[in-house]
Design a protein around this motif. Structure first.
Motif, mmCIF file in Angstrom:
data_model
loop_
_atom_site.group_PDB
_atom_site.id
_atom_site.type_symbol
_atom_site.label_atom_id
_atom_site.label_comp_id
_atom_site.label_asym_id
_atom_site.label_seq_id
_atom_site.Cartn_x
_atom_site.Cartn_y
_atom_site.Cartn_z
ATOM 1 N N PRO A 56 -15.231 -1.202 6.612
ATOM 2 C CA PRO A 56 -16.472 -2.475 6.377
ATOM 3 C C PRO A 56 -17.121 -2.332 6.726
ATOM 4 C CG PRO A 56 -14.142 -3.214 6.443
ATOM 5 C CD PRO A 56 -13.789 -2.660 6.980
ATOM 6 N N LEU A 81 -9.269 6.634 -1.617
ATOM 7 C CA LEU A 81 -9.169 4.968 -1.757
ATOM 8 C C LEU A 81 -9.546 3.876 -1.122
ATOM 9 C CD1 LEU A 81 -6.535 3.669 -3.928
ATOM 10 C CD2 LEU A 81 -5.305 3.579 -1.674
ATOM 11 N N LYS A 89 -13.954 -4.589 -3.333
ATOM 12 C CA LYS A 89 -14.599 -5.606 -2.702
ATOM 13 C C LYS A 89 -15.533 -6.315 -2.345
ATOM 14 C CE LYS A 89 -12.380 -9.241 -0.283
ATOM 15 N NZ LYS A 89 -12.807 -10.491 -0.586
ATOM 16 N N ILE A 107 -3.901 5.720 -9.062
ATOM 17 C CA ILE A 107 -3.451 4.459 -8.246
ATOM 18 C C ILE A 107 -5.194 3.731 -8.101
ATOM 19 C CG2 ILE A 107 -3.909 3.716 -5.703
ATOM 20 C CD1 ILE A 107 -1.340 3.259 -7.161
ATOM 21 N N VAL B 80 -1.483 2.064 3.457
ATOM 22 C CA VAL B 80 -1.803 1.207 2.513
ATOM 23 C C VAL B 80 -1.992 1.232 0.980
ATOM 24 C CG1 VAL B 80 -4.845 1.667 2.197
ATOM 25 C CG2 VAL B 80 -4.186 -0.862 1.355
ATOM 26 N N LEU B 84 0.176 0.561 -2.206
ATOM 27 C CA LEU B 84 -0.955 0.776 -3.292
ATOM 28 C C LEU B 84 1.027 0.886 -4.347
ATOM 29 C CD1 LEU B 84 -3.893 0.109 -3.050
ATOM 30 C CD2 LEU B 84 -2.969 -1.597 -3.747
ATOM 31 N N ARG B 104 -8.842 -6.016 7.369
ATOM 32 C CA ARG B 104 -8.657 -4.970 6.569
ATOM 33 C C ARG B 104 -7.217 -5.435 5.901
ATOM 34 N NH1 ARG B 104 -10.287 0.963 7.759
ATOM 35 N NH2 ARG B 104 -11.224 0.699 9.984
ATOM 36 N N MET B 107 -7.922 -8.564 4.041
ATOM 37 C CA MET B 107 -7.942 -7.486 2.434
ATOM 38 C C MET B 107 -7.106 -7.202 1.586
ATOM 39 S SD MET B 107 -11.524 -4.823 2.099
ATOM 40 C CE MET B 107 -10.577 -3.749 1.135
ATOM 41 N N TYR B 108 -6.421 -6.795 2.327
ATOM 42 C CA TYR B 108 -5.401 -6.283 1.800
ATOM 43 C C TYR B 108 -4.170 -6.916 1.389
ATOM 44 C CZ TYR B 108 -6.956 -1.703 3.262
ATOM 45 O OH TYR B 108 -7.670 -0.338 4.065
ATOM 46 N N GLU B 110 -4.222 -9.556 0.392
ATOM 47 C CA GLU B 110 -5.804 -10.135 -1.083
ATOM 48 C C GLU B 110 -4.728 -9.347 -2.193
ATOM 49 O OE1 GLU B 110 -9.648 -10.699 -1.513
ATOM 50 O OE2 GLU B 110 -9.623 -12.235 0.921
ATOM 51 N N LEU B 111 -4.600 -8.240 -2.144
ATOM 52 C CA LEU B 111 -3.696 -6.829 -3.275
ATOM 53 C C LEU B 111 -2.499 -7.445 -3.219
ATOM 54 C CD1 LEU B 111 -5.533 -4.146 -1.870
ATOM 55 C CD2 LEU B 111 -6.411 -5.120 -4.187
#
Lengths: 141, 223
Positions: A56, A81, A89, A107, B80, B84, B104, B107-108, B110-111
């Motif tokens: 990021p 992905l 985000k 996906i 990840v 998913l 990260r 962040m994941y 949150e998924l």
């Protein structure tokens, strides 16, 4: 338009050349420094950011926040992905991703239903072409 | 329970053996058939050769009937993606992915994917060993730097109250264990010798916390 491309392979370099030619601003994120330098020589432009496009912080440095379009075109579906996940985000940019395994499209589709990721699978394109060729061919008996 | 593990490295194979020994049905997926050697002779589960980020491979491995899914390949991005696929295509309820990058990992989460970050946890454990810490790092919150620690009350501190050990904004005592019973701490709870306390500690207060529970060392060769 400002286009951010992750992956400086063949697709990335041809895309950059074409987009720059059309007057767009382009930044390519490429992990391998040697590849990035070659790309700059080839394009005669300072358009690369060396770093992991799945990080990021690297994407932010490359200008993710103000990008209009982000293209994830590395050769690996999982990396593309993650680029899409980070983009969704942190920005409102349109996402375009290369997908090798056509099954994986689902996906990518599930990431954002309102503003879906556009997926491009060369595997699927070739399969379609074969299918059309087969169905168009006269049946020999 | 049926567990599907993607990645048969050190962690994947060890986890597979643990779950297998506990009587669960375990299926391990790895691209490299040689990796399954790590499972040893006693392993009674199943193995599937293939990539864990492929719908067909996971389906063949029985993902549709799995109760839990664990992604522990050596690539964060693969983990990840596998997670998913497990969540969105197979609707597996419990999914855990190992993510080395703490940012990260957050962040994941949150998924809806539980992530375990060995980077933060490992670094904290090494720090504790390095500092000869008198506590155990119970649980590391890798979405912040705040740590949950346990320490034992010494004889000298018996009779003190919870508030004597707390520091506003830096140290908060959450729970106390006396023998087998555990209760939530109150400010005026009186502590007894060998009570175990669980505290939430800010990074800048870790050495302060350590000092409260370490006997002052008498310098050698003095007096």
């Amino acid at each position: 338009m400002f286009v951010l491309i992750v992956g400086g392979g063949k697709v990335g370099s041809y895309l950059t050349r074409a987009l720059v030619g059309q007057g767009h601003e382009v930044v390519i994120v490429e992990k391998a420094e040697r590849k990035a330098r070659l790309l700059e020589q080839l394009l005669e432009r300072n358009v690369t950011v060396v770093g992991d496009g799945c990080d990021p912080l690297v994407l932010e440095q490359a200008g993710l926040k103000r990008a209009d379009v982000v293209i994830a075109d590395t050769g690996d579906d999982e990396d593309n992905l993650v680029v899409c996940l980070i983009t969704k985000k942190n920005s409102t940019a349109k996402c375009i991703a290369r997908v090798n395994n056509p099954r994986n499209k689902l996906i990518f589709d599930s990431l954002d239903e309102k503003n879906p990721v556009t997926t491009i699978s060369s595997t699927e394109v070739i399969l379609d072409a074969i299918h059309k060729h087969v169905t168009a061919a006269p049946v020999s008996s | 329970m049926r567990y599907l593990i993607v990645g048969c490295g050190r962690v994947g194979s060890t986890l597979a053996k643990l779950l297998d020994a506990d009587g669960h049905e375990v299926i391990v997926v790895d691209e490299d058939p040689n990796a399954f050697k790590r499972l040893g002779q006693k392993f009674k589960g199943h193995v599937v050769v293939g990539t864990g980020i492929d719908y067909d491979v996971l389906k063949h491995a029985g993902a549709a009937q799995a109760d839990g899914f664990i992604a522990v390949t050596n690539g964060d991005n693969r983990n990840v993606m596998a997670a998913l696929i497990a969540q969105r295509m197979f609707h597996i309820k419990k999914i855990v992915a190992r993510i080395y990058d703490p940012t990260r990992g957050m962040m994941y989460r949150e998924l809806g994917i539980d992530t375990v970050c060995p980077t933060t946890t490992g670094a904290k454990m090494i720090r504790d060993v390095l500092m000869e810490a008198p506590w155990d790092t119970l649980q590391s919150f890798d979405f912040g730097k705040v740590t949950s620690l346990t320490a034992t009350i010494r004889a000298a501190d018996a009779g003190k109250r919870v508030s004597d050990f707390e520091r506003a904004g830096r140290i908060r005592i959450a729970a106390i264990r006396t023998g087998k019973s555990v209760r939530v701490a109150a400010n005026d709870t009186v502590l007894a010798e060998s009570d175990e306390i669980n505290a939430i500690v800010a990074p800048e207060a870790i050495s302060e916390f350590a000092q409260m529970f370490t006997d002052a060392r008498v310098p050698e060769g003095v007096g």
